[in-house]
Design a protein around this motif. Structure first.
Motif, mmCIF file in Angstrom:
data_model
loop_
_atom_site.group_PDB
_atom_site.id
_atom_site.type_symbol
_atom_site.label_atom_id
_atom_site.label_comp_id
_atom_site.label_asym_id
_atom_site.label_seq_id
_atom_site.Cartn_x
_atom_site.Cartn_y
_atom_site.Cartn_z
ATOM 1 N N PHE A 1 0.875 -1.181 0.000
ATOM 2 C CA PHE A 1 0.000 0.000 0.000
ATOM 3 C C PHE A 1 0.905 1.222 0.000
ATOM 4 O O PHE A 1 1.711 1.398 0.927
ATOM 5 C CB PHE A 1 -0.907 -0.002 1.233
ATOM 6 C CG PHE A 1 -1.693 1.265 1.399
ATOM 7 C CD1 PHE A 1 -2.779 1.546 0.588
ATOM 8 C CD2 PHE A 1 -1.349 2.197 2.373
ATOM 9 C CE1 PHE A 1 -3.497 2.727 0.726
ATOM 10 C CE2 PHE A 1 -2.068 3.380 2.530
ATOM 11 C CZ PHE A 1 -3.148 3.634 1.701
ATOM 12 N N PHE A 2 0.795 2.068 -1.019
ATOM 13 C CA PHE A 2 1.607 3.280 -1.089
ATOM 14 C C PHE A 2 0.815 4.435 -0.467
ATOM 15 O O PHE A 2 -0.297 4.723 -0.902
ATOM 16 C CB PHE A 2 1.979 3.595 -2.536
ATOM 17 C CG PHE A 2 2.917 2.575 -3.139
ATOM 18 C CD1 PHE A 2 4.276 2.607 -2.834
ATOM 19 C CD2 PHE A 2 2.437 1.579 -3.981
ATOM 20 C CE1 PHE A 2 5.146 1.656 -3.374
ATOM 21 C CE2 PHE A 2 3.305 0.629 -4.530
ATOM 22 C CZ PHE A 2 4.664 0.662 -4.216
ATOM 23 N N LEU A 3 1.405 5.071 0.542
ATOM 24 C CA LEU A 3 0.734 6.202 1.186
ATOM 25 C C LEU A 3 0.533 7.319 0.163
ATOM 26 O O LEU A 3 1.475 7.679 -0.543
ATOM 27 C CB LEU A 3 1.583 6.721 2.348
ATOM 28 C CG LEU A 3 1.624 5.821 3.583
ATOM 29 C CD1 LEU A 3 2.789 6.218 4.493
ATOM 30 C CD2 LEU A 3 0.306 5.887 4.347
ATOM 31 N N PRO A 4 -0.680 7.877 0.072
ATOM 32 C CA PRO A 4 -0.903 8.968 -0.887
ATOM 33 C C PRO A 4 -0.222 10.253 -0.400
ATOM 34 O O PRO A 4 -0.100 10.467 0.811
ATOM 35 C CB PRO A 4 -2.421 9.111 -0.900
ATOM 36 C CG PRO A 4 -2.886 8.580 0.414
ATOM 37 C CD PRO A 4 -1.893 7.522 0.820
ATOM 38 N N ASP A 5 0.218 11.087 -1.339
ATOM 39 C CA ASP A 5 0.972 12.291 -0.932
ATOM 40 C C ASP A 5 0.074 13.432 -0.463
ATOM 41 O O ASP A 5 0.561 14.446 0.002
ATOM 42 C CB ASP A 5 1.897 12.752 -2.074
ATOM 43 C CG ASP A 5 1.137 13.086 -3.340
ATOM 44 O OD1 ASP A 5 -0.114 13.117 -3.312
ATOM 45 O OD2 ASP A 5 1.795 13.314 -4.381
ATOM 46 N N LYS B 1 -3.632 5.168 12.695
ATOM 47 C CA LYS B 1 -2.781 5.662 11.607
ATOM 48 C C LYS B 1 -1.778 4.608 11.135
ATOM 49 O O LYS B 1 -1.317 3.794 11.935
ATOM 50 C CB LYS B 1 -2.033 6.885 12.145
ATOM 51 C CG LYS B 1 -1.195 7.610 11.135
ATOM 52 C CD LYS B 1 -0.557 8.856 11.755
ATOM 53 C CE LYS B 1 0.376 9.497 10.721
ATOM 54 N NZ LYS B 1 0.862 10.807 11.163
ATOM 55 N N VAL B 2 -1.461 4.638 9.864
ATOM 56 C CA VAL B 2 -0.359 3.814 9.343
ATOM 57 C C VAL B 2 0.780 4.728 8.881
ATOM 58 O O VAL B 2 0.540 5.857 8.456
ATOM 59 C CB VAL B 2 -0.788 2.899 8.171
ATOM 60 C CG1 VAL B 2 -1.661 1.764 8.654
ATOM 61 C CG2 VAL B 2 -1.473 3.669 7.053
ATOM 62 N N VAL B 3 1.992 4.194 8.994
ATOM 63 C CA VAL B 3 3.168 4.913 8.499
ATOM 64 C C VAL B 3 3.980 3.949 7.625
ATOM 65 O O VAL B 3 3.803 2.725 7.706
ATOM 66 C CB VAL B 3 4.051 5.468 9.645
ATOM 67 C CG1 VAL B 3 3.307 6.517 10.464
ATOM 68 C CG2 VAL B 3 4.563 4.351 10.547
ATOM 69 N N ALA B 4 4.870 4.505 6.816
ATOM 70 C CA ALA B 4 5.718 3.685 5.949
ATOM 71 C C ALA B 4 6.502 2.693 6.796
ATOM 72 O O ALA B 4 7.027 3.049 7.861
ATOM 73 C CB ALA B 4 6.653 4.577 5.154
ATOM 74 N N VAL C 1 3.153 -1.285 4.140
ATOM 75 C CA VAL C 1 2.840 0.112 3.826
ATOM 76 C C VAL C 1 4.136 0.783 3.389
ATOM 77 O O VAL C 1 5.173 0.625 4.044
ATOM 78 C CB VAL C 1 2.258 0.821 5.075
ATOM 79 C CG1 VAL C 1 2.002 2.297 4.784
ATOM 80 C CG2 VAL C 1 0.991 0.124 5.546
ATOM 81 N N LYS C 2 4.084 1.510 2.255
ATOM 82 C CA LYS C 2 5.307 2.177 1.773
ATOM 83 C C LYS C 2 5.054 3.654 1.514
ATOM 84 O O LYS C 2 3.932 4.062 1.321
ATOM 85 C CB LYS C 2 5.774 1.500 0.482
ATOM 86 C CG LYS C 2 6.171 0.057 0.747
ATOM 87 C CD LYS C 2 7.307 -0.419 -0.130
ATOM 88 C CE LYS C 2 7.864 -1.699 0.444
ATOM 89 N NZ LYS C 2 8.700 -2.435 -0.476
#
Ligand code: ZN
Length: 203
Positions: free
Chosen positions: A42-46, A181-184, A202-203
């Motif tokens: 899952f790529f964190l959106p900017d 919350k999720v973090v990279a 998560v990336k």
């Protein structure tokens, strides 16, 4: 194929976000492009600094239907899974304050995670299934479908008044309390009735 999501379907989660307990299901949609491909991280959106996981039981529709009566709703799905309704909470709060639709905060690419499906016949009752989420090996969220405000059959009946349900449509049935919350670097694993249904980074 469409993705229909139910909001505030567990009392304690409505309370943790200071939302009132609804009198009828809160419904929103995600586009088909929101599905996260199983093999990808899952790529964190900017556009967000505060992306939350919301672990939810997911129902897959297997029959075309409209205006489905609650007593027949069980005929419209055979399989269940568990998934994540990723939410850009900061953006959602901004949109809610302005009275605007949530789609950008809820329907972005890869915001709908879904695990392996299990036949509902494997469960004694679809309204008594435990599910849980591990983050980096620690359980961070757990629920049981018996605590839903609106059960699966009620949800199918309600949404089919507004939207024709088609084969392959997914229904996200709402999250219990414990969203976060999720973090990279995080690794998330979802379990349905004790069986691992998905795992990704998560990336
Ligand atoms: Zn949700």
């Amino acid at each position: 194929m469409k993705i229909i999501c139910i909001g505030r379907n567990y009392t304690e989660h409505a309370a943790e976000l200071n939302n009132p307990v609804p009198k009828e299901p809160v419904v929103f949609l995600k586009p088909e492009t929101a599905i996260k491909l199983p093999k990808l991280p899952f790529f964190l959106p900017d556009f967000s600094e505060d992306v939350h996981y919301e672990l939810e039981v997911v129902v897959r529709i297997n029959r075309l239907g409209k205006n489905i009566q609650e007593q027949f709703a069980h005929k419209y799905y055979e399989e269940l899974s568990v998934g994540i309704d990723f939410t850009a909470r900061d953006l959602q709060n901004e949109l809610k304050q302005k009275g605007l639709p949530w789609e950008k905060a809820k329907g972005f690419d890869s915001s709908a995670v879904v695990g392996h499906f299990i036949a509902k016949s494997k469960f004694n009752s679809v309204q008594d299934i435990p599910f849980s989420l591990e983050k980096n090996g620690t359980t961070v969220q757990q629920g049981n479908t018996k605590d839903m405000l609106f059960g699966i059959d009620q949800i199918i009946s309600h949404i089919s008044k507004y939207f024709t349900l088609k084969i392959g449509d997914l229904i996200y049935t709402g999250t219990p309390s414990g969203v976060g919350k999720v973090v990279a670097g995080d690794v998330l694993s979802g379990y349905l009735d004790g069986v691992k249904s998905f795992e990704f980074a998560v990336k």
